[in-house]
Design a protein around this motif. Structure first.
Motif, mmCIF file in Angstrom:
data_model
loop_
_atom_site.group_PDB
_atom_site.id
_atom_site.type_symbol
_atom_site.label_atom_id
_atom_site.label_comp_id
_atom_site.label_asym_id
_atom_site.label_seq_id
_atom_site.Cartn_x
_atom_site.Cartn_y
_atom_site.Cartn_z
ATOM 1 N N ASN A 1 -6.832 11.451 -8.012
ATOM 2 C CA ASN A 1 -7.270 10.417 -8.952
ATOM 3 C C ASN A 1 -7.690 9.149 -8.215
ATOM 4 O OD1 ASN A 1 -7.818 9.216 -11.368
ATOM 5 N ND2 ASN A 1 -5.742 9.270 -12.149
ATOM 6 N N LEU A 2 -6.909 8.751 -7.229
ATOM 7 C CA LEU A 2 -7.219 7.527 -6.490
ATOM 8 C C LEU A 2 -8.498 7.669 -5.666
ATOM 9 C CD1 LEU A 2 -3.674 6.405 -5.276
ATOM 10 C CD2 LEU A 2 -5.060 5.406 -7.098
ATOM 11 N N ARG A 3 -8.745 8.858 -5.137
ATOM 12 C CA ARG A 3 -9.985 9.063 -4.379
ATOM 13 C C ARG A 3 -11.204 8.936 -5.288
ATOM 14 N NH1 ARG A 3 -7.094 13.519 -1.549
ATOM 15 N NH2 ARG A 3 -6.485 12.704 0.502
ATOM 16 N N PHE A 4 -11.066 9.410 -6.520
ATOM 17 C CA PHE A 4 -12.167 9.244 -7.470
ATOM 18 C C PHE A 4 -12.399 7.762 -7.759
ATOM 19 C CE2 PHE A 4 -13.439 8.613 -11.919
ATOM 20 C CZ PHE A 4 -14.706 9.187 -11.870
ATOM 21 N N ILE A 5 -11.325 7.024 -8.015
ATOM 22 C CA ILE A 5 -11.456 5.590 -8.284
ATOM 23 C C ILE A 5 -12.047 4.868 -7.082
ATOM 24 C CG2 ILE A 5 -10.143 3.476 -8.783
ATOM 25 C CD1 ILE A 5 -8.152 5.244 -10.311
ATOM 26 N N ASN A 6 -11.735 5.379 -5.893
ATOM 27 C CA ASN A 6 -12.197 4.743 -4.657
ATOM 28 C C ASN A 6 -13.714 4.820 -4.485
ATOM 29 O OD1 ASN A 6 -11.114 3.250 -2.475
ATOM 30 N ND2 ASN A 6 -11.577 4.941 -1.086
ATOM 31 N N PHE A 7 -14.376 5.680 -5.266
ATOM 32 C CA PHE A 7 -15.836 5.699 -5.262
ATOM 33 C C PHE A 7 -16.406 4.381 -5.778
ATOM 34 C CE2 PHE A 7 -15.639 10.469 -5.344
ATOM 35 C CZ PHE A 7 -16.394 10.664 -4.202
ATOM 36 N N PHE A 8 -15.646 3.697 -6.617
ATOM 37 C CA PHE A 8 -16.154 2.515 -7.303
ATOM 38 C C PHE A 8 -15.537 1.221 -6.777
ATOM 39 C CE2 PHE A 8 -16.065 6.183 -10.148
ATOM 40 C CZ PHE A 8 -17.399 6.274 -10.512
ATOM 41 N N ILE A 9 -14.244 1.243 -6.500
ATOM 42 C CA ILE A 9 -13.574 0.055 -5.967
ATOM 43 C C ILE A 9 -12.597 0.488 -4.884
ATOM 44 C CG2 ILE A 9 -13.765 -1.333 -8.070
ATOM 45 C CD1 ILE A 9 -10.878 -0.567 -8.726
ATOM 46 N N ASP A 10 -12.240 -0.441 -4.019
ATOM 47 C CA ASP A 10 -11.258 -0.149 -2.975
ATOM 48 C C ASP A 10 -9.855 -0.193 -3.570
ATOM 49 O OD1 ASP A 10 -13.136 0.152 -0.960
ATOM 50 O OD2 ASP A 10 -13.170 -1.991 -0.516
ATOM 51 N N VAL A 11 -9.135 0.904 -3.399
ATOM 52 C CA VAL A 11 -7.755 0.965 -3.876
ATOM 53 C C VAL A 11 -6.878 1.489 -2.745
ATOM 54 C CG1 VAL A 11 -8.351 1.307 -6.299
ATOM 55 C CG2 VAL A 11 -8.129 3.287 -4.805
ATOM 56 N N PRO A 12 -5.628 1.075 -2.710
ATOM 57 C CA PRO A 12 -4.724 1.609 -1.678
ATOM 58 C C PRO A 12 -4.407 3.070 -1.951
ATOM 59 C CG PRO A 12 -3.529 0.210 -3.227
ATOM 60 C CD PRO A 12 -4.978 0.072 -3.566
ATOM 61 N N ILE A 13 -4.579 3.908 -0.939
ATOM 62 C CA ILE A 13 -4.313 5.343 -1.075
ATOM 63 C C ILE A 13 -3.139 5.734 -0.179
ATOM 64 C CG2 ILE A 13 -5.258 7.650 -0.713
ATOM 65 C CD1 ILE A 13 -7.972 6.617 -1.440
#
Length: 235
Positions: free
Chosen positions: A223-235
């Motif tokens: 899920n976080l990798r998908f969100i990371n397409f749009f904004i930088d999130v800590p993974i």
């Protein structure tokens, strides 16, 4: 926090975090799925036209649906830090994990209904969505979740490989005959599924906590990798 309220609080915590991300990228996600979905449907239409007449569309759709099902993650919302605290309470956590299985099952059913509604209406004139069809979809998704859950007790890579092959073939043939409206064959393969599950579940087993944590981590990272397409999130 009591065992009874643990699952609900974990889910709320997870979705509170995800909602913050999706609130930021909401419009982008909508347009992303709209554009990507349209492109995929267009190319799938070209692919179907390219297929030889003797190769049924149901064969391809069944493979796609089976692939979607085999990517299922059983979301339990457990973490590494939980082991010292929850392991002694394992005997009291049955309702917690039943909720996790039901949650994962609902997610699977939702994905299948959306996918099949779109693709059946576009590419399969001989198949229609009706109550019995939807009931079979619900049952197939349930079998898939249980088969995924069983993986935690497999002892080596050979067992895991054979189990996944068995799961893939059973799911594929159930979906294929469902799309062909051959209800009898669907029931036959469901019966095989039931026998397999009952045989495996005949022994009472303890939870594989490492598998649970790894499964949850994979689902969260996906899920976080998908969100990371749009904004930088800590993974």
């Amino acid at each position: 926090m009591s065992v009874k309220t643990l699952w609900g609080s974990r889910v709320q915590e997870y979705y509170r975090k995800m909602f913050r991300y999706y609130a930021i990228i909401g419009a982008n996600v909508f347009y992303f799925f709209l554009i990507i979905g349209s492109v995929l449907i267009y190319f799938f239409h070209l692919f179907v036209q390219w297929l030889p007449p003797e190769l049924a569309v149901e064969v391809i759709l069944s493979l796609i649906v089976t692939y979607i099902l085999t990517q299922t993650k059983v979301r339990t919302f457990v973490e590494k830090a939980d082991i010292p605290f929850l392991l002694p309470l394992e005997s009291r956590l049955t309702p917690y994990f039943i909720r996790s299985l039901l949650y994962s099952w609902v997610i699977d059913v939702s994905k299948l209904v959306i996918f099949l509604t779109i693709f059946i209406s576009l590419f399969l004139d001989t198949t229609s969505l009706h109550l019995l069809f939807l009931l079979f979809i619900v049952a197939i998704a349930g079998f898939n979740i249980v088969m995924k859950w069983i993986e935690q007790w497999l002892e080596n890579r050979i067992q895991l490989l054979l189990h996944r092959l068995n799961r893939f073939l059973l799911l594929y043939f159930m979906v294929y005959f469902l799309l062909k409206d051959d209800w009898m064959y669907v029931l036959i393969f469901m019966s095989v599924h039931v026998v397999y599950i009952l045989y495996f579940m005949r022994k009472r087993r303890t939870l594989n906590w490492l598998w649970q944590i790894d499964e949850e981590e994979r689902g969260r990272l996906k899920n976080l990798r998908f969100i990371n397409f749009f904004i930088d999130v800590p993974i």
